[in-house]
Design an enzyme around this catalytic site. Structure first.
Site, PDB file in Angstrom:
ATOM      1  N   ASP A 181       0.839  -1.208   0.000  1.00  0.00           N
ATOM      2  CA  ASP A 181       0.000   0.000   0.000  1.00  0.00           C
ATOM      3  C   ASP A 181       0.876   1.261   0.000  1.00  0.00           C
ATOM      4  O   ASP A 181       0.553   2.263  -0.639  1.00  0.00           O
ATOM      5  CB  ASP A 181      -0.923   0.010   1.224  1.00  0.00           C
ATOM      6  CG  ASP A 181      -1.810  -1.224   1.255  1.00  0.00           C
ATOM      7  OD1 ASP A 181      -2.270  -1.629   0.176  1.00  0.00           O
ATOM      8  OD2 ASP A 181      -2.026  -1.787   2.340  1.00  0.00           O
ATOM      9  N   HIS A 190      -5.456  -3.471   5.608  1.00  0.00           N
ATOM     10  CA  HIS A 190      -5.059  -3.765   4.226  1.00  0.00           C
ATOM     11  C   HIS A 190      -6.229  -4.290   3.410  1.00  0.00           C
ATOM     12  O   HIS A 190      -6.221  -5.420   2.939  1.00  0.00           O
ATOM     13  CB  HIS A 190      -3.890  -4.765   4.214  1.00  0.00           C
ATOM     14  CG  HIS A 190      -3.539  -5.205   2.820  1.00  0.00           C
ATOM     15  ND1 HIS A 190      -2.990  -4.349   1.892  1.00  0.00           N
ATOM     16  CD2 HIS A 190      -3.694  -6.384   2.178  1.00  0.00           C
ATOM     17  CE1 HIS A 190      -2.820  -4.993   0.754  1.00  0.00           C
ATOM     18  NE2 HIS A 190      -3.238  -6.233   0.900  1.00  0.00           N
TER      19      HIS A 190
HETATM   20  P1  NAI Z   1      -0.964 -18.259  -5.763  1.00  0.00           P
HETATM   21  O1  NAI Z   1      -2.194 -19.086  -5.862  1.00  0.00           O
HETATM   22  O2  NAI Z   1      -0.242 -17.931  -7.030  1.00  0.00           O
HETATM   23  O3  NAI Z   1       0.075 -18.940  -4.782  1.00  0.00           O
HETATM   24  C1  NAI Z   1      -0.283 -19.443  -3.550  1.00  0.00           C
HETATM   25  C2  NAI Z   1       0.617 -20.611  -3.231  1.00  0.00           C
HETATM   26  O4  NAI Z   1       0.277 -21.090  -1.934  1.00  0.00           O
HETATM   27  C3  NAI Z   1       0.484 -21.782  -4.217  1.00  0.00           C
HETATM   28  O5  NAI Z   1       1.759 -22.172  -4.694  1.00  0.00           O
HETATM   29  C4  NAI Z   1      -0.137 -22.887  -3.351  1.00  0.00           C
HETATM   30  O6  NAI Z   1       0.291 -24.198  -3.718  1.00  0.00           O
HETATM   31  C5  NAI Z   1       0.362 -22.499  -1.966  1.00  0.00           C
HETATM   32  N1  NAI Z   1      -0.402 -23.070  -0.869  1.00  0.00           N
HETATM   33  C6  NAI Z   1      -1.747 -23.246  -0.754  1.00  0.00           C
HETATM   34  N2  NAI Z   1      -2.038 -23.827   0.420  1.00  0.00           N
HETATM   35  C7  NAI Z   1      -0.868 -23.996   1.075  1.00  0.00           C
HETATM   36  C8  NAI Z   1      -0.502 -24.543   2.327  1.00  0.00           C
HETATM   37  N3  NAI Z   1      -1.419 -25.040   3.162  1.00  0.00           N
HETATM   38  N4  NAI Z   1       0.796 -24.558   2.657  1.00  0.00           N
HETATM   39  C9  NAI Z   1       1.741 -24.062   1.826  1.00  0.00           C
HETATM   40  N5  NAI Z   1       1.456 -23.546   0.620  1.00  0.00           N
HETATM   41  C10 NAI Z   1       0.177 -23.517   0.249  1.00  0.00           C
HETATM   42  O7  NAI Z   1      -1.377 -16.905  -4.988  1.00  0.00           O
HETATM   43  P2  NAI Z   1      -0.531 -15.544  -4.879  1.00  0.00           P
HETATM   44  O8  NAI Z   1      -0.872 -14.657  -6.010  1.00  0.00           O
HETATM   45  O9  NAI Z   1       0.875 -15.893  -4.635  1.00  0.00           O
HETATM   46  O10 NAI Z   1      -1.193 -14.886  -3.565  1.00  0.00           O
HETATM   47  C11 NAI Z   1      -0.998 -15.465  -2.294  1.00  0.00           C
HETATM   48  C12 NAI Z   1      -1.750 -14.691  -1.225  1.00  0.00           C
HETATM   49  O11 NAI Z   1      -1.208 -13.373  -1.062  1.00  0.00           O
HETATM   50  C13 NAI Z   1      -3.233 -14.472  -1.529  1.00  0.00           C
HETATM   51  O12 NAI Z   1      -3.976 -14.692  -0.362  1.00  0.00           O
HETATM   52  C14 NAI Z   1      -3.299 -13.014  -1.932  1.00  0.00           C
HETATM   53  O13 NAI Z   1      -4.580 -12.457  -1.693  1.00  0.00           O
HETATM   54  C15 NAI Z   1      -2.260 -12.413  -1.020  1.00  0.00           C
HETATM   55  N6  NAI Z   1      -1.782 -11.093  -1.425  1.00  0.00           N
HETATM   56  C16 NAI Z   1      -1.425 -10.222  -0.432  1.00  0.00           C
HETATM   57  C17 NAI Z   1      -1.000  -8.956  -0.705  1.00  0.00           C
HETATM   58  C18 NAI Z   1      -0.623  -8.024   0.396  1.00  0.00           C
HETATM   59  O14 NAI Z   1      -0.412  -6.838   0.131  1.00  0.00           O
HETATM   60  N7  NAI Z   1      -0.491  -8.458   1.632  1.00  0.00           N
HETATM   61  C19 NAI Z   1      -0.893  -8.476  -2.104  1.00  0.00           C
HETATM   62  C20 NAI Z   1      -1.228  -9.471  -3.074  1.00  0.00           C
HETATM   63  C21 NAI Z   1      -1.678 -10.728  -2.737  1.00  0.00           C
END
Ligand code: NAI
Length: 340
Positions: free
Chosen positions: A173, A200
């Site tokens: 942010d 957030h």
């Molecule tokens: P993605 O789907 O590309 O990757 C998520 C990964 O987590 C996958 O490789 C999956 O296999 C793994 N995963 C699922 N369950 C798991 C478990 N129990 N243990 C270990 N790994 C596991 O998703 P992406 O784009 O990487 O986003 C991840 C998270 O980050 C989402 O919740 C998203 O909303 C959040 N996010 C947070 C932001 C922030 O500013 N804090 C900004 C953008 C995204």
């Protein structure tokens, strides 16, 4: 010759900053995902990281093998969810980053992710509390306003909660705010610092333009800028059209936050990052977590800065933020109580 000597000195400095006495193991949970991969890449390039431990329910070892060929000194190991995979990944970690969980699709709010991500974060927090209770935990998985309280409840239930070591990563942010304001004002974003407080998601993201270099921004320009900072994530979700949310900019933001923590852990003073932490600022209103500027130290949170002077417009934004934030935090707490 001069250039060669200069780069040698730089190399020496870097080697020093990553000396054995400052060895830092960093674990990434969800390392094979859209955020996890570029985040792990940036951590592999960070000389302060001596050991990188990558866990995912699928693909951790593949990402680790790939990154391990990069010619920086850190070791990289990948872990699968077999018998002791997660525990071995976490053991001795100084920092644990959690980008595991599903991202948004167009039309979704971050709260819509709760049902899936709450249990993922709860289970990873249980493992972290058992294997590395003193590590700094950096929660990236959304909805951050609820997943951070989930981690805190899990740690409390295991008797190892240290509020100074739990962080919701809101750095993106702040990164967006400085970029977007620089586009409006035609300035260099590197020189733009816009405090962003609250939480957030949507209206809980409160940019304080009155505390930036451009306090005089007003009217429609201000409204559009504030709206873009609050809902900037939606631009990416829409553009990716079902393929996820921000990953590359988030990886940069997560790596920046981890680097700030490592700098502070290695003795640097005055390292300040806005982050969502267990905070005294609004506890009297029943709000236990709040993002504001936080000075980091060797034990995590060193000092939580107050929100500071805000104008009438920002006070209205804050009022709206607090209403939603309270509900989001409660939802996380209730989830762990109902599903321990
Ligand atoms: P993605 O789907 O590309 O990757 C998520 C990964 O987590 C996958 O490789 C999956 O296999 C793994 N995963 C699922 N369950 C798991 C478990 N129990 N243990 C270990 N790994 C596991 O998703 P992406 O784009 O990487 O986003 C991840 C998270 O980050 C989402 O919740 C998203 O909303 C959040 N996010 C947070 C932001 C922030 O500013 N804090 C900004 C953008 C995204």
């Amino acid at each position: 010759m001069f250039a060669a000597r200069q780069s040698f000195n730089l190399f020496q400095k870097r080697a020093f900053s990553a000396s054995a006495s400052q060895a830092s193991k960093v674990a990434v949970l969800g390392a094979a995902g859209g955020i996890g991969q570029p985040l792990s890449l940036l951590l592999k390039l960070n000389p302060r990281v001596s050991e990188l431990a990558l866990y995912d329910i699928r693909g951790g070892p593949g990402v680790a093998a790939d990154l391990s060929h990069i010619n920086t000194n850190s070791t990289v190991t990948g872990y699968n969810p077999d018998a002791a995979g997660l525990r071995d990944c976490l053991k001795d970690s100084e920092i644990i980053l959690i980008p595991a969980g599903v991202p948004r699709k167009p039309g979704m709010t971050r709260d819509d992710l709760f049902n899936t991500n709450a249990s993922i974060v709860r289970d990873l927090a249980k493992a972290a509390a058992d294997a590395a209770p003193k590590a700094h935990v950096l929660v990236i998985a959304n909805p951050v306003n609820s997943t951070v309280p989930i981690v805190s409840e899990v740690y409390k239930s295991k008797g190892v909660y240290d509020p100074k070591r739990l962080f919701g990563v809101t750095t993106l942010d702040v990164v967006r705010a400085s970029r977007f304001i620089s586009q409006v004002q035609k300035t260099d974003p590197a020189g733009e610092k816009v405090p962003v407080v609250g939480g957030h998601s949507g209206v809980t993201i409160v940019p304080l333009l009155s505390q930036s270099n451009h306090a005089s921004i007003s009217g429609e320009t201000r409204d559009a800028l504030v709206n873009r900072i609050q809902f900037g994530g939606d631009e990416v979700v829409k553009a990716k059209d079902g393929a996820g949310s921000a990953t590359l900019s988030m990886a940069m933001a997560g790596a920046r936050f981890a680097e700030s923590l490592l700098r502070a852990a290695q003795g640097e003073k005055g390292v300040i990052e806005p982050t969502f932490v267990d905070s005294p600022l609004y506890k009297d209103q029943g709000i236990d977590f709040f993002a504001s500027r936080v000075e980091l130290g060797p034990n995590g949170v060193e000092q939580i800065h107050p929100v500071g002077q805000v104008n009438e417009y920002e006070q209205k934004l804050l009022d709206a933020c607090l209403v939603d934030l309270k509900k989001n935090i409660q939802k996380g707490v209730d989830f762990v109580k109902a599903n321990p």
